[in-house]
Design a protein around this motif. Structure first.
Motif, PDB file in Angstrom:
ATOM      1  N   VAL A  22       0.937  -1.011  -0.049  1.00  0.00           N
ATOM      2  CA  VAL A  22       0.000   0.021  -0.031  1.00  0.00           C
ATOM      3  C   VAL A  22       0.966   1.413  -0.186  1.00  0.00           C
ATOM      4  O   VAL A  22       0.662   2.291  -0.534  1.00  0.00           O
ATOM      5  CB  VAL A  22      -1.137  -0.071   1.143  1.00  0.00           C
ATOM      6  N   SER A  25       1.811   2.042  -3.371  1.00  0.00           N
ATOM      7  CA  SER A  25       0.848   2.848  -4.098  1.00  0.00           C
ATOM      8  C   SER A  25       0.919   4.185  -3.852  1.00  0.00           C
ATOM      9  O   SER A  25       0.516   5.026  -4.534  1.00  0.00           O
ATOM     10  CB  SER A  25      -0.528   1.853  -3.774  1.00  0.00           C
ATOM     11  N   LEU A  98      -5.358   7.986   1.417  1.00  0.00           N
ATOM     12  CA  LEU A  98      -4.711   6.692   1.485  1.00  0.00           C
ATOM     13  C   LEU A  98      -3.365   6.695   2.629  1.00  0.00           C
ATOM     14  O   LEU A  98      -3.380   5.576   3.140  1.00  0.00           O
ATOM     15  CB  LEU A  98      -3.828   6.690   0.136  1.00  0.00           C
ATOM     16  N   ILE A 102      -3.450   3.768   5.326  1.00  0.00           N
ATOM     17  CA  ILE A 102      -2.306   2.890   5.793  1.00  0.00           C
ATOM     18  C   ILE A 102      -1.982   2.909   7.150  1.00  0.00           C
ATOM     19  O   ILE A 102      -1.841   1.862   7.880  1.00  0.00           O
ATOM     20  CB  ILE A 102      -1.056   3.729   5.183  1.00  0.00           C
TER      21      ILE A 102
END
Length: 346
Positions: A22, A25, A98, A102
């Motif tokens: 992640v 990303s 995001l 996380i």
């Protein structure tokens, strides 16, 4: 058959690999946010309530009005409409959301493993350090954005590079611990400490190359010489290190910044290819060979992406792929380094 400790270590390793994925990303989305000039669209930092975007036209107009008070709109985007603003806003918004996601992906499983007493002795402090570093990274991101909310609406290349470097450090640390929990180094036997030290050196050089790429991005140095293999009419362009003091050119002169990035690439290409040839000859470990093949393949892809990005004047898809390729190359180098680490036969 795995005992309980090995099974728990594997579970934690898979969770950490998910977190690293992640974060990968996140780094990629951060690159796209920068390339689309979206990073200054959110002019406030609200760690807790900032997950709620504008939900109606009135809210969008209010958010756009806030953006209009800052120099990026006034000096660069003064003809932008609210619909155009929505596009750049969403890149930065998704990047920030995001980051919060996380945090949850890390925190909730950590609490589960901790209270179920599945974390082996000595690992808990490392996991806490990861979480703290993630929180500090959010602060560093806002510190970076603030550098562009001023009269000169450009994010500082120093802060951008620090933000990128910190993300890569966190990513690398999580991967290293995960690989260690999987005990991949126990599967490899190779003689000699020098080859192991060289593997670590390569990982360090790749990290420095990523930082060099951050300076290229922060100064738009990739647009200065869209030629290869020469920079303009020569391999060594005029004006290198022309600042006073000369060392400052490494961080602020676009000609020097691009030249240094190219030299990093040439050096790493030679070193990685030579290292790979030696390792393949010195060991018959299947897992290490796979790591080396991945390392070489990613190196070739990264070189191709770098040259293409340069020649095509830094299009967003290629530039984002080039940044992602650098992180993938770093990942492969860490895997190979972990394979060679702490090997009792070396």
């Amino acid at each position: 058959m795995l005992n309980n400790e090995d099974r728990y270590n594997r579970q934690i390793a898979l969770w950490l690999l998910l977190c690293a994925g992640v974060i990968f990303s996140m780094i990629m989305l951060g690159g796209v946010t920068r390339l689309t000039h979206s990073g200054l669209s959110m002019v406030e930092w609200k760690p807790l309530i900032g997950v709620i975007p504008p939900l109606n036209e009135a809210a969008w107009q209010a958010t756009f009005h806030q953006y209009q008070q800052f120099p990026e709109y006034q000096k660069i985007n003064h003809q932008m409409t609210v619909d155009e603003f929505k596009s750049i806003f969403m890149y930065e918004y998704l990047h920030r959301v995001l980051g919060r996601l996380i945090g949850l992906i890390f925190l909730l499983p950590f609490l589960f493993f901790y209270f179920k007493k599945r974390i082996k002795t000595g690992l808990t402090p490392k996991l806490i350090v990861m979480f703290v570093l993630g929180g500090l990274q959010g602060l560093l991101g806002w510190y970076m954005v603030k550098s562009g909310l001023v009269d000169n609406p450009r994010v500082s290349q120093y802060r951008l590079t620090a933000h990128l470097g910190a993300a890569v450090i966190i990513y690398g640390y999580i991967l290293w611990v995960a690989f260690g929990l999987l005990s991949i180094n126990k599967m490899v036997a190779i003689q000699g400490q020098s080859i192991k030290r060289f593997a670590f050196l390569l990982s360090g050089l790749i990290f420095l190359m990523i930082l060099s790429g951050g300076l290229v991005a922060g100064t738009h140095a990739g647009l200065a010489y869209p030629t290869f293999p020469l920079m303009g009419d020569s391999f060594i362009p005029p004006g290198l290190f022309s600042t006073n003091p000369a060392w400052l050119a490494t961080f602020e002169d676009i000609t020097t910044i691009q030249f240094n990035h190219r030299i990093f690439a040439y050096t790493l290409f030679v070193l990685i290819m030579g290292f790979s040839f030696i390792v393949l000859r010195k060991t018959d470990s299947r897992i290490l060979h796979r790591g080396i093949y991945c390392l070489v393949a990613l190196l070739l892809i990264q070189v191709t992406l770098g040259i293409s990005t340069l020649l095509m004047h830094v299009p967003v898809p290629l530039a984002a792929a080039h940044q992602s390729g650098a992180i993938a190359l770093f990942t492969a180098s860490l895997f190979v380094s972990q394979c060679l680490s702490f090997n009792k036969k070396g």
